[in-house]
Write an enzyme that holds these catalytic residues in place. Structure first.
Site, PDB file in Angstrom:
ATOM      1  N   SER A  80       0.477  -1.246   0.375  1.00  0.00           N
ATOM      2  CA  SER A  80       0.268  -0.099  -0.083  1.00  0.00           C
ATOM      3  C   SER A  80       0.282   1.302  -0.419  1.00  0.00           C
ATOM      4  CB  SER A  80      -1.071   0.058   1.289  1.00  0.00           C
ATOM      5  OG  SER A  80      -2.241  -0.769   1.092  1.00  0.00           O
ATOM      6  N   LYS A  97       0.035   3.319  -2.806  1.00  0.00           N
ATOM      7  CA  LYS A  97      -0.502   4.200  -3.268  1.00  0.00           C
ATOM      8  C   LYS A  97      -0.492   5.836  -2.868  1.00  0.00           C
ATOM      9  CE  LYS A  97      -3.514   0.399  -1.224  1.00  0.00           C
ATOM     10  NZ  LYS A  97      -4.760   0.124   0.631  1.00  0.00           N
ATOM     11  N   TYR A 104      -4.044  -3.280 -10.727  1.00  0.00           N
ATOM     12  CA  TYR A 104      -4.277  -3.057  -8.980  1.00  0.00           C
ATOM     13  C   TYR A 104      -3.039  -3.820  -7.726  1.00  0.00           C
ATOM     14  CZ  TYR A 104      -5.500  -2.006  -4.234  1.00  0.00           C
ATOM     15  OH  TYR A 104      -4.978  -1.538  -2.336  1.00  0.00           O
ATOM     16  N   TYR A 161      -3.687   3.346   8.059  1.00  0.00           N
ATOM     17  CA  TYR A 161      -4.966   2.445   7.942  1.00  0.00           C
ATOM     18  C   TYR A 161      -5.756   3.393   8.635  1.00  0.00           C
ATOM     19  CZ  TYR A 161      -1.956  -0.542   4.884  1.00  0.00           C
ATOM     20  OH  TYR A 161      -1.702  -0.667   4.559  1.00  0.00           O
ATOM     21  N   VAL A 175       1.337  -4.009   4.078  1.00  0.00           N
ATOM     22  CA  VAL A 175       1.030  -4.881   5.352  1.00  0.00           C
ATOM     23  C   VAL A 175       2.551  -5.635   4.643  1.00  0.00           C
ATOM     24  CG1 VAL A 175      -1.487  -4.883   4.725  1.00  0.00           C
ATOM     25  CG2 VAL A 175      -0.061  -5.964   3.096  1.00  0.00           C
TER      26      VAL A 175
END
Length: 309
Positions: free
Chosen positions: A69, A72, A194, A245, A263
């Site tokens: 992530s 992103k 993705y 998160y 993660v």
């Protein structure tokens, strides 16, 4: 508190690594992506990059790991560079308060994800970037190679395949948003993009350098401008409020920097105008953030006095 000069980064990093080494291991590697589960949760690396590209590191700072992530942040920056504020019509900027792969809020909010760092929001950003480039994952990889100065960065096909095989929740998110007209591309194509995006492997050194444009207020490593100063501020702000998160408040309290976790065990962080950081340790807490990584960044801001507060 006295703010330390950049020349003191190396002893600070060494001290942090020594403290982490003495701390009993905690957390566990992500096991819902089988390709990540085998990582030793006690591994640790940390790098600091200055705006001029000077980089310092300690531990496993040259060891590639799955960025997940963290990527992103870069797709958000690439998307903002192409469409500006129009992007925010399709994804919000508010903390979610729910797990990163939650479907709960989407129905209440008519298929508009709460922010670009939860999975639903990242899917929207990747979808829009793919529409504009024809290859969102390839565009991202080229950007990371250029900014890090490492042409060897690549996708991990094993990780991408593992995520595809266990990607039902992401497929559900994408189909649900498509039903509201917030996804342009066919869902299978988007998911392939993705999962490849998330599978990119890079080291702490690579990611600290690649994040440098956010410390330079939108200026890339080659001196060209990717984002306006205001847009760079926006990305840093969303990182601070949404980047870890549903633990963003605790991260801001402890670390005091814009940050984004993954993660795979990595976390990037930004001190605007001063430096960027990346720390990696695969042992995660229950919210998906690296236990040792958060502790190391906490110690860094305490020892150096570098914070946005």
């Amino acid at each position: 508190m006295t703010i330390m000069n950049s020349s003191t980064f190396e002893p600070v990093l060494e001290r942090i690594a020594e403290e982490i080494e003495r701390t009993p291991g905690s957390g566990r590697a992500a096991d819902y992506i089988p390709a990540l589960a085998a990582r030793d949760p006690r591994s640790f690396g940390m790098a600091v990059a200055e705006p001029d590209g000077t980089v310092y590191g300690v531990g496993d700072w040259r060891q590639p790991f799955s960025a997940q992530s963290i990527t992103k942040v870069f797709t958000l920056a690439l998307g903002l560079a192409r469409e500006g504020d129009e992007l925010w019509e399709h994804v919000g900027r508010e903390p979610s308060g729910n797990p990163f792969n939650s479907l709960v809020q989407l129905e209440y909010e008519n298929g508009i994800p709460r922010n670009p760092f939860i999975n639903a929001g990242a899917l929207v950003v990747s979808d829009r970037l793919h529409t504009r480039t024809g290859d969102a994952a390839g565009e991202l990889l080229a950007f990371l190679r250029a900014e890090s100065g490492n042409p060897g960065l690549s996708f991990d096909e094993e990780v991408a395949a593992s995520e595809t095989a266990h990607g039902d929740r992401n497929a559900a998110l994408a189909h649900f948003m498509a039903s509201y007209g917030n996804i342009d591309n066919p869902v299978p194509d988007l998911l392939d993009q993705y999962f490849r995006q998330c599978s990119i492997t890079a080291s702490c050194a690579d990611l600290a350098l690649a994040t440098g444009f956010l410390a330079r207020h939108g200026i890339r490593a080659d001196g060209t401008r990717l984002l306006s100063r205001s847009q760079a501020k926006q990305v840093n702000a969303v990182m601070l409020t949404c980047g870890t998160y549903d633990a963003a408040g605790d991260f801001a309290y402890r670390v005091g920097l814009p940050g984004k976790s993954g993660v795979g065990g990595g976390i990037i962080a930004v001190v605007p105008g001063r430096c960027t950081l990346c720390v990696w340790s695969p042992g995660l807490d229950e919210r998906g953030n690296s236990v040792a990584g958060v502790a190391a960044l906490d110690r860094f801001t305490t020892l150096t006095g570098l914070s946005v507060f």
